[in-house]
Scaffold this active site. Structure first.
Site, short mmCIF file in Angstrom:
data_model
loop_
_atom_site.label_atom_id
_atom_site.label_comp_id
_atom_site.label_asym_id
_atom_site.label_seq_id
_atom_site.Cartn_x
_atom_site.Cartn_y
_atom_site.Cartn_z
N ARG A 224 16.34 1.27 -10.30
CA ARG A 224 16.39 0.44 -11.29
C ARG A 224 17.65 -0.53 -11.54
O ARG A 224 17.42 -1.67 -12.25
CB ARG A 224 16.06 1.11 -12.67
N THR B 170 18.37 -2.19 -9.31
CA THR B 170 18.09 -3.38 -8.52
C THR B 170 17.41 -4.64 -9.36
O THR B 170 17.32 -5.64 -8.99
CB THR B 170 17.16 -3.07 -7.40
N LYS C 69 5.58 -8.27 -9.94
CA LYS C 69 6.13 -8.31 -11.25
C LYS C 69 7.22 -9.21 -11.46
O LYS C 69 7.50 -9.86 -12.38
CB LYS C 69 6.40 -6.95 -11.72
N CYS D 20 17.51 -10.37 1.76
CA CYS D 20 16.14 -11.22 1.82
C CYS D 20 16.63 -12.63 1.50
O CYS D 20 15.66 -13.33 1.38
CB CYS D 20 15.23 -10.68 0.45
N ASN E 178 6.31 -7.69 0.28
CA ASN E 178 7.47 -8.48 0.40
C ASN E 178 8.16 -8.76 1.82
O ASN E 178 8.61 -7.84 2.66
CB ASN E 178 8.83 -7.45 -0.31
N ASP F 201 0.16 8.35 -7.20
CA ASP F 201 -0.86 7.55 -8.19
C ASP F 201 -1.05 5.99 -7.61
O ASP F 201 -0.28 5.54 -8.21
CB ASP F 201 -0.63 7.87 -9.45
N ARG G 105 8.17 -12.28 -14.33
CA ARG G 105 8.96 -11.85 -15.33
C ARG G 105 10.32 -12.84 -15.45
O ARG G 105 10.46 -13.15 -16.62
CB ARG G 105 9.63 -10.54 -15.23
N GLU H 5 16.75 -9.49 8.35
CA GLU H 5 17.42 -8.25 8.27
C GLU H 5 16.90 -7.24 9.12
O GLU H 5 17.17 -5.95 9.29
CB GLU H 5 17.60 -7.66 6.90
N SER I 83 19.86 -9.14 -1.70
CA SER I 83 20.64 -7.91 -2.33
C SER I 83 22.02 -8.10 -1.90
O SER I 83 22.28 -8.38 -0.74
CB SER I 83 19.85 -6.61 -2.05
N HIS J 169 12.11 -15.37 -5.32
CA HIS J 169 12.01 -14.34 -4.45
C HIS J 169 11.12 -13.32 -4.74
O HIS J 169 11.07 -13.06 -6.22
CB HIS J 169 13.77 -13.52 -4.16
#
Lengths: 131, 348
Positions: free
Chosen positions: B199, B201, B239, B112, B266, B28, B243, B80, B296, B234
């Site tokens: 999640r 991450t 979102k 990253c 990204n 979707d 946040r 990377e 990461s 980063h």
């Protein structure tokens, strides 16, 4: 392409280094060891500009295997302000909208990959000037 | 004082929309666009890789720095997606700009944040007097597995920074790094696509690390969010940076100039460095900028920059990041994208 050839051609392919004959002033790209005009063997190095005008082009629809992911693509000859000409691939373009006389910018690109294991070849391609 | 003498960006022209990817996997699209706050991403053509993007970004940085490339004493490329498993990307970049042979060269990797690592080291080398100028590049042609959430965001782009002591565009007032062993995203040797912890991450990885770095550098510099004109985080999606900015007390206005992911995707090692280039493009002398990368694994590098008067003469010496980002885009369908990204298995 052999690593030795890639290495030998780095000055002209990576840095657009051209040669001008010290004796008669004739310019060459790629550089030569002997001047075709006067037989001179001494040259000064100069760097080509990164813009030129499209002199002519053709569209390749059945390429050699190493370029198959790019087909169809255009090959063109551009002319710099000092009269030197250079042949290369035209990238990031709509091949149906290319026009002779169009301004082109040179951009550093990967030009060949020797399967999945060989050395990578880099050089400049032509991009229709848009900024 | 050390800082940025020249900066430059490079972004491929090709784009793919979220709808085009979602259509193939029966997903979707509006949910993905809302969830990731992202509607398209850049796509590298087969002749574009981390090396070509790095060379073009560096050429733009040299135009702004107006220096002789021979004076660059170090070339560090953080990525990377280095094209070779063994052979540095930086050697080709250094050769192409004419910085060889009196030059130190290394490739950096830290998911990253490989680009900001290179920036961090370059600042140190210049500050110590080991060299006059040092070049740091952050760039990637990142890959997401087909159908994975990462496929909607993994994109391509690079940013380059030449660090020096004189004729600065932005002074580095403070640096700080925050790092722990947090396995939120990884790629094992010989694997083509990365794996991630879903999640996981988020909270324990990105948010903990980025807020840790932001709090750490603001404490060190004795500064508060209101002291900064702009902030760059980063951007693994659209979102997360909004946040984390809100969590730390930054406004959307402070984030927006460097918030490129909704229309870029990204760019991994190029993410916060590209955000810094677009922010510098619109900055005024005296503006304070906070930049926090994230890689990461996990860590963040943080920088406090103060823009100098030289930004006025330097910014228009090379193409602006938003021009590369928003003008003259070429949209591709999923089939073309799959061919360009070598996702189709062909006969030898």
């Amino acid at each position: 392409m052999f690593p030795s050839r890639i290495w030998r051609e780095m000055p002209q392919r990576y840095r657009l280094e051209a040669a001008v004959c010290k004796k008669c002033g004739k310019r060459y790209y790629p550089p030569r060891l002997v001047c075709a005009e006067c037989g001179g063997r001494q040259f000064d190095t100069y760097v080509l500009p990164e813009e030129g005008k499209l002199l002519t082009f053709t569209v390749i629809r059945t390429p050699a295997s190493q370029f198959s992911d790019l087909a169809p693509y255009a090959m063109g000859i551009i002319k710099f302000d000092d009269g030197l000409q250079m042949m290369g691939q035209i990238a990031d373009c709509d091949i149906d909208k290319l026009k002779i006389g169009q301004k082109m910018r040179l951009e550093f690109r990967k030009i060949q990959t020797d399967d999945t294991h060989g050395v990578l070849s880099y050089a400049y391609k032509f991009i229709p000037k848009w900024y | 004082m050390v800082g940025i003498v020249g900066y430059g960006a490079m972004i491929p022209r090709h784009r793919i929309k979220v709808e085009e990817i979602a259509k193939v996997w029966g997903a979707d699209a509006p949910s993905y666009k809302k969830g990731l706050m992202l509607w398209q991403k850049s796509v590298p053509t087969p002749d574009v890789d981390t090396i070509t993007l790095s060379v073009e970004a560096t050429k733009n940085a040299i135009k702004r720095a107006q220096i002789n490339p021979k004076d660059i004493g170090a070339v560090y490329v953080g990525s990377e997606s280095h094209p070779y498993a063994v052979k540095p990307s930086g050697t080709t970049v250094a050769e192409a700009i004419g910085a060889v042979p009196d030059c130190h060269c290394a490739d950096f990797e830290f998911a990253c944040k490989a680009g900001s690592e290179a920036m961090f080291v370059c600042l140190g080398l210049v500050k110590s007097g080991y060299m006059k100028y040092a070049l740091a590049v952050g760039g990637d042609t990142s890959q997401g597995a087909p159908g994975d959430a990462l496929e909607y965001s993994a994109s391509a782009g690079a940013a380059a920074f030449i660090m020096g002591k004189t004729n600065l565009i932005a002074e580095a007032l403070e640096t700080y790094s925050f790092m722990t062993d947090t396995p939120d995203f990884w790629r094992r040797e010989h694997e083509f696509y990365p794996q991630h912890g879903g999640r996981f991450t988020g909270e324990p990885a990105y948010f903990r690390t980025v807020t840790g770095a932001a709090m750490g550098i603001m404490n060190k510099a004795k500064m508060k969010p209101k002291d900064f004109k702009y902030v760059i985080f980063h951007q693994p999606n659209g979102k997360f940076p909004l946040r984390v900015g809100k969590m730390l007390g930054f406004t959307k206005k402070q984030i927006e100039p460097g918030w490129l992911t909704p229309r870029l995707g990204n760019t991994y090692s190029g993410s916060s460095p590209l955000g810094l280039t677009s922010t510098l493009d619109i900055s005024k002398p005296g503006d304070m900028i906070l930049m926090i990368s994230y890689g990461s694994g996990a860590g963040s590098d943080a920088f406090v920059w103060r823009v100098t008067d030289r930004i006025k003469e330097a910014r228009d010496l090379a193409v602006h990041t938003t021009t590369l980002l928003d003008k003259n885009q070429i949209f591709v369908d999923y089939g073309t994208y799959a061919k360009y990204r070598h996702k189709i298995l062909k006969n030898k």
